[in-house]
Structures are given as C-alpha cells and as structure tokens.
Write a protein that holds these residues in place. Structure first.
Motif, short mmCIF file in Angstrom:
data_model
loop_
_atom_site.label_atom_id
_atom_site.label_comp_id
_atom_site.label_asym_id
_atom_site.label_seq_id
_atom_site.Cartn_x
_atom_site.Cartn_y
_atom_site.Cartn_z
N TRP A 41 71.57 -44.36 45.96
CA TRP A 41 71.89 -45.63 45.32
C TRP A 41 72.94 -46.41 46.10
N PRO A 49 69.55 -47.93 39.19
CA PRO A 49 69.21 -48.30 37.81
C PRO A 49 70.27 -49.24 37.23
N ASP A 50 69.84 -50.12 36.35
CA ASP A 50 70.75 -51.12 35.80
C ASP A 50 72.02 -50.53 35.20
#
Length: 100
Positions: A41, A49-50
């Motif tokens: 990430w 992911p949000d």
C-alpha cells in the motif's frame, strides 16, 4: 484495531519521529515491515483500501523530501521490534518523549 491498522500507525509514528529529528537530513529512512499489505500500500498508494487511505497519505507526506525505502521482511526477522511493540502496549507512560 486490526493488525494492518496497528502496523500502519506504527510506521507513521516512526516516520514522524525520524522526520522531526536531526537524522532526517543525514540518513536514509529504511522502513521494514512484516506486513506485506502495508508495504504494498505504501509502495502503490492507488491500491490502498479507503479505510487506510488517510494513514498511508500521512506516511507519504512525511516521507516527501526524505530519502526513504520500504521493504517487506519475514516475521521471524522482526522479533526485536515485535517484543518492543508488545511491551509498549501495557506501558502507562511513553517509552520515548520528543520535545519540539
């Protein structure tokens, strides 16, 4: 709090400490994590992911202007950091206090 959240928050805290130190202009910050997802990430923010997007954005913002790298390591290589983190969970006072 899940393991990914805890790892990202620990990385953000470590980078913040480094960023505010005299070391930031002298050394490269090498982030090592046993969380493969966290490494991915931070390396590719479009895949975050949000729920973790703001933490990763904070980390990347702190790394701006620094020489830095991130890599995944085996959990077995991360024993010292794991022991330190676990001992800090039960601490009622900060292990390190940094004055601005």
């Amino acid at each position: 709090m899940d393991a990914s959240s805890a790892e990202l928050l620990a990385i953000r805290e470590a980078v913040l400490l480094f960023h505010r130190s005299v070391w930031s202009s002298l050394f490269v910050v090498e982030i090592e994590t046993d969380c493969v997802l966290c490494s991915q990430w931070i390396g590719d923010p479009s895949s975050v992911p949000d729920i973790f997007r703001s933490i990763v954005a904070d980390i990347l913002q702190l790394c701006e202007g620094l020489e830095w790298s991130i890599k995944s390591i085996q959990r077995s290589e991360n024993g010292t950091a794991d022991k330190l983190a676990k001992s800090g969970i039960s601490r009622s006072y900060p292990l390190l206090r940094v004055k601005p």
